[in-house]
Design a protein around this motif. Structure first.
Motif, PDB file in Angstrom:
ATOM      1  N   ASN A  89       0.859  -1.188   0.000  1.00  0.00           N
ATOM      2  CA  ASN A  89       0.000   0.000   0.000  1.00  0.00           C
ATOM      3  C   ASN A  89       0.895   1.239   0.000  1.00  0.00           C
ATOM      4  O   ASN A  89       1.123   1.857   1.044  1.00  0.00           O
ATOM      5  CB  ASN A  89      -0.921  -0.012   1.222  1.00  0.00           C
ATOM      6  CG  ASN A  89      -1.881  -1.177   1.203  1.00  0.00           C
ATOM      7  OD1 ASN A  89      -2.567  -1.415   0.211  1.00  0.00           O
ATOM      8  ND2 ASN A  89      -1.943  -1.926   2.301  1.00  0.00           N
ATOM      9  N   PHE A  90       1.402   1.592  -1.167  1.00  0.00           N
ATOM     10  CA  PHE A  90       2.337   2.711  -1.243  1.00  0.00           C
ATOM     11  C   PHE A  90       1.694   4.043  -0.854  1.00  0.00           C
ATOM     12  O   PHE A  90       2.385   4.939  -0.368  1.00  0.00           O
ATOM     13  CB  PHE A  90       2.928   2.811  -2.652  1.00  0.00           C
ATOM     14  CG  PHE A  90       3.991   1.792  -2.947  1.00  0.00           C
ATOM     15  CD1 PHE A  90       5.242   1.889  -2.357  1.00  0.00           C
ATOM     16  CD2 PHE A  90       3.740   0.733  -3.801  1.00  0.00           C
ATOM     17  CE1 PHE A  90       6.228   0.957  -2.617  1.00  0.00           C
ATOM     18  CE2 PHE A  90       4.718  -0.210  -4.070  1.00  0.00           C
ATOM     19  CZ  PHE A  90       5.965  -0.105  -3.475  1.00  0.00           C
ATOM     20  N   ASP A  91       0.389   4.163  -1.051  1.00  0.00           N
ATOM     21  CA  ASP A  91      -0.278   5.415  -0.689  1.00  0.00           C
ATOM     22  C   ASP A  91      -0.236   5.657   0.819  1.00  0.00           C
ATOM     23  O   ASP A  91      -0.329   6.806   1.271  1.00  0.00           O
ATOM     24  CB  ASP A  91      -1.739   5.401  -1.159  1.00  0.00           C
ATOM     25  CG  ASP A  91      -1.862   5.516  -2.663  1.00  0.00           C
ATOM     26  OD1 ASP A  91      -0.868   5.929  -3.307  1.00  0.00           O
ATOM     27  OD2 ASP A  91      -2.937   5.179  -3.208  1.00  0.00           O
ATOM     28  N   ASP A  92      -0.113   4.576   1.592  1.00  0.00           N
ATOM     29  CA  ASP A  92      -0.095   4.693   3.052  1.00  0.00           C
ATOM     30  C   ASP A  92       1.312   4.683   3.633  1.00  0.00           C
ATOM     31  O   ASP A  92       1.491   4.920   4.831  1.00  0.00           O
ATOM     32  CB  ASP A  92      -0.893   3.548   3.683  1.00  0.00           C
ATOM     33  CG  ASP A  92      -2.353   3.558   3.270  1.00  0.00           C
ATOM     34  OD1 ASP A  92      -2.892   4.658   3.033  1.00  0.00           O
ATOM     35  OD2 ASP A  92      -2.950   2.468   3.178  1.00  0.00           O
ATOM     36  N   ALA A  93       2.310   4.392   2.811  1.00  0.00           N
ATOM     37  CA  ALA A  93       3.680   4.249   3.315  1.00  0.00           C
ATOM     38  C   ALA A  93       4.201   5.563   3.894  1.00  0.00           C
ATOM     39  O   ALA A  93       4.001   6.631   3.326  1.00  0.00           O
ATOM     40  CB  ALA A  93       4.603   3.775   2.193  1.00  0.00           C
ATOM     41  N   VAL A  94       4.865   5.460   5.052  1.00  0.00           N
ATOM     42  CA  VAL A  94       5.411   6.628   5.741  1.00  0.00           C
ATOM     43  C   VAL A  94       6.921   6.663   5.517  1.00  0.00           C
ATOM     44  O   VAL A  94       7.672   5.850   6.053  1.00  0.00           O
ATOM     45  CB  VAL A  94       5.111   6.555   7.253  1.00  0.00           C
ATOM     46  CG1 VAL A  94       5.641   7.798   7.966  1.00  0.00           C
ATOM     47  CG2 VAL A  94       3.607   6.404   7.493  1.00  0.00           C
ATOM     48  N   MET A  95       7.376   7.602   4.687  1.00  0.00           N
ATOM     49  CA  MET A  95       8.791   7.698   4.340  1.00  0.00           C
ATOM     50  C   MET A  95       9.579   8.377   5.456  1.00  0.00           C
ATOM     51  O   MET A  95       9.466   9.591   5.666  1.00  0.00           O
ATOM     52  CB  MET A  95       8.960   8.457   3.030  1.00  0.00           C
ATOM     53  CG  MET A  95       8.475   7.691   1.817  1.00  0.00           C
ATOM     54  SD  MET A  95       9.314   6.108   1.596  1.00  0.00           S
ATOM     55  CE  MET A  95      10.953   6.647   1.135  1.00  0.00           C
ATOM     56  N   VAL A  96      10.356   7.579   6.164  1.00  0.00           N
ATOM     57  CA  VAL A  96      11.172   8.078   7.269  1.00  0.00           C
ATOM     58  C   VAL A  96      12.532   7.385   7.230  1.00  0.00           C
ATOM     59  O   VAL A  96      12.714   6.381   6.550  1.00  0.00           O
ATOM     60  CB  VAL A  96      10.507   7.817   8.636  1.00  0.00           C
ATOM     61  CG1 VAL A  96       9.315   8.743   8.853  1.00  0.00           C
ATOM     62  CG2 VAL A  96      10.081   6.351   8.762  1.00  0.00           C
ATOM     63  N   ASN A  97      13.468   7.913   7.985  1.00  0.00           N
ATOM     64  CA  ASN A  97      14.791   7.312   8.050  1.00  0.00           C
ATOM     65  C   ASN A  97      14.708   5.934   8.724  1.00  0.00           C
ATOM     66  O   ASN A  97      14.012   5.772   9.726  1.00  0.00           O
ATOM     67  CB  ASN A  97      15.733   8.225   8.839  1.00  0.00           C
ATOM     68  CG  ASN A  97      17.187   7.878   8.619  1.00  0.00           C
ATOM     69  OD1 ASN A  97      17.659   6.820   8.984  1.00  0.00           O
ATOM     70  ND2 ASN A  97      17.908   8.806   7.995  1.00  0.00           N
ATOM     71  N   SER A  98      15.432   4.961   8.190  1.00  0.00           N
ATOM     72  CA  SER A  98      15.335   3.584   8.685  1.00  0.00           C
ATOM     73  C   SER A  98      16.399   3.232   9.725  1.00  0.00           C
ATOM     74  O   SER A  98      16.516   2.070  10.114  1.00  0.00           O
ATOM     75  CB  SER A  98      15.436   2.594   7.518  1.00  0.00           C
ATOM     76  OG  SER A  98      16.686   2.718   6.859  1.00  0.00           O
ATOM     77  N   ILE A  99      17.155   4.214  10.220  1.00  0.00           N
ATOM     78  CA  ILE A  99      18.270   3.907  11.108  1.00  0.00           C
ATOM     79  C   ILE A  99      17.806   3.261  12.415  1.00  0.00           C
ATOM     80  O   ILE A  99      18.455   2.336  12.933  1.00  0.00           O
ATOM     81  CB  ILE A  99      19.122   5.166  11.382  1.00  0.00           C
ATOM     82  CG1 ILE A  99      20.462   4.783  12.015  1.00  0.00           C
ATOM     83  CG2 ILE A  99      18.362   6.173  12.234  1.00  0.00           C
ATOM     84  CD1 ILE A  99      21.371   3.999  11.111  1.00  0.00           C
ATOM     85  N   LYS A 100      16.689   3.702  12.984  1.00  0.00           N
ATOM     86  CA  LYS A 100      16.186   3.083  14.212  1.00  0.00           C
ATOM     87  C   LYS A 100      15.680   1.662  13.932  1.00  0.00           C
ATOM     88  O   LYS A 100      15.855   0.765  14.762  1.00  0.00           O
ATOM     89  CB  LYS A 100      15.060   3.924  14.821  1.00  0.00           C
ATOM     90  CG  LYS A 100      15.526   5.187  15.514  1.00  0.00           C
ATOM     91  CD  LYS A 100      14.349   5.926  16.136  1.00  0.00           C
ATOM     92  CE  LYS A 100      14.822   7.191  16.833  1.00  0.00           C
ATOM     93  NZ  LYS A 100      13.682   7.984  17.370  1.00  0.00           N
ATOM     94  N   ALA A 101      15.068   1.487  12.781  1.00  0.00           N
ATOM     95  CA  ALA A 101      14.593   0.156  12.408  1.00  0.00           C
ATOM     96  C   ALA A 101      15.761  -0.819  12.295  1.00  0.00           C
ATOM     97  O   ALA A 101      15.656  -1.988  12.699  1.00  0.00           O
ATOM     98  CB  ALA A 101      13.819   0.217  11.089  1.00  0.00           C
TER      99      ALA A 101
END
Length: 235
Positions: A89-101
């Motif tokens: 669901n790309f419309d819902d994807a939250v683009m954030v930095n993945s460093i914590k993940a």
């Protein structure tokens, strides 16, 4: 035999590659002899930790791709994901930095739960539209796979596993990784991208055959005495 997988949980072919590799493992006759190690990689470390744009806008504004090209690409990737049994669901994807993940994954890896960590993060990002830079979201995901929330929170807040993330990224650069997913089999054969399951299976068979030839089970001559077996029988 060790299989190392460099991945970034915010980029779509990494999840598809995971599914295709798992499909190959299901067809592989010696699955119990395979040990999978997930490795950290950031395709774009400059994404802010606070969400400011959609997945589509990110590709248009930050990568300079034409809007129509982006829309077509995301549609095609969504179809590829569906063929692998995944819902994007790309419309819902939250683009954030993945460093914590990635620190979450490294924490889980120390407890042999990195595969579970990758899975819940992929699903959270691509299917559920969750913010994987949000600490509370990560704690909830960690609890879902049996991690201690307090220990996880302390590890992330103190960046205890950040050096492990950086080490993985540096190692990737040293071996020439420029895109993910990137699979390394027995430190000898590499597969780049979300290849079909048949391709993974071919490399699994080849690399495992070579590994097994140099890692044979010792033929021991055993002198038996009183002992207890795995079923609890003692004699």
């Amino acid at each position: 035999m060790i299989v190392e997988i460099w991945s970034d949980v915010m980029f779509p072919f990494c999840y598809i590659g995971k599914r295709n590799f798992e499909s190959a493992l299901q067809q592989f006759s010696d699955t119990d002899a395979i040990e999978v190690h997930w490795k950290s990689f950031q395709l774009d470390p400059n994404i802010p930790e606070v969400a400011t744009e959609s997945y589509q806008n990110y590709l248009v504004t930050r990568k300079g791709m034409p809007l129509q090209q982006v829309q077509d690409m995301l549609q095609n990737v969504t179809l590829s994901a569906k063929q692998a049994g995944l819902t994007y669901n790309f419309d819902d994807a939250v683009m954030v930095n993945s460093i914590k993940a990635h620190q979450f994954i490294q924490f889980a890896k120390a407890l042999h739960k990195d595969d579970e960590a990758e899975e819940v993060l992929f699903h959270a990002f691509f299917t559920e539209g969750k913010n994987i830079a949000d600490l509370q979201t990560l704690l909830t995901l960690g609890t879902a796979i049996g991690l201690d929330a307090n220990a996880l929170q302390q590890a992330i807040e103190n960046q205890e596993f950040l050096p492990a993330v950086i080490e993985d990224i540096n190692q990737a650069r040293q071996i020439g990784v420029t895109g993910v997913p990137f699979f390394v089999f027995n430190n000898k054969y590499a597969v780049s991208g979300a290849q079909p399951a048949s391709s993974f299976l071919e490399v699994l068979n080849k690399s495992f055959g070579e590994w097994k030839a140099t890692n044979t089970t010792p033929n021991l001559i055993i002198s038996k005495g009183s002992s207890c077996d795995v079923k609890g029988n003692c004699d």
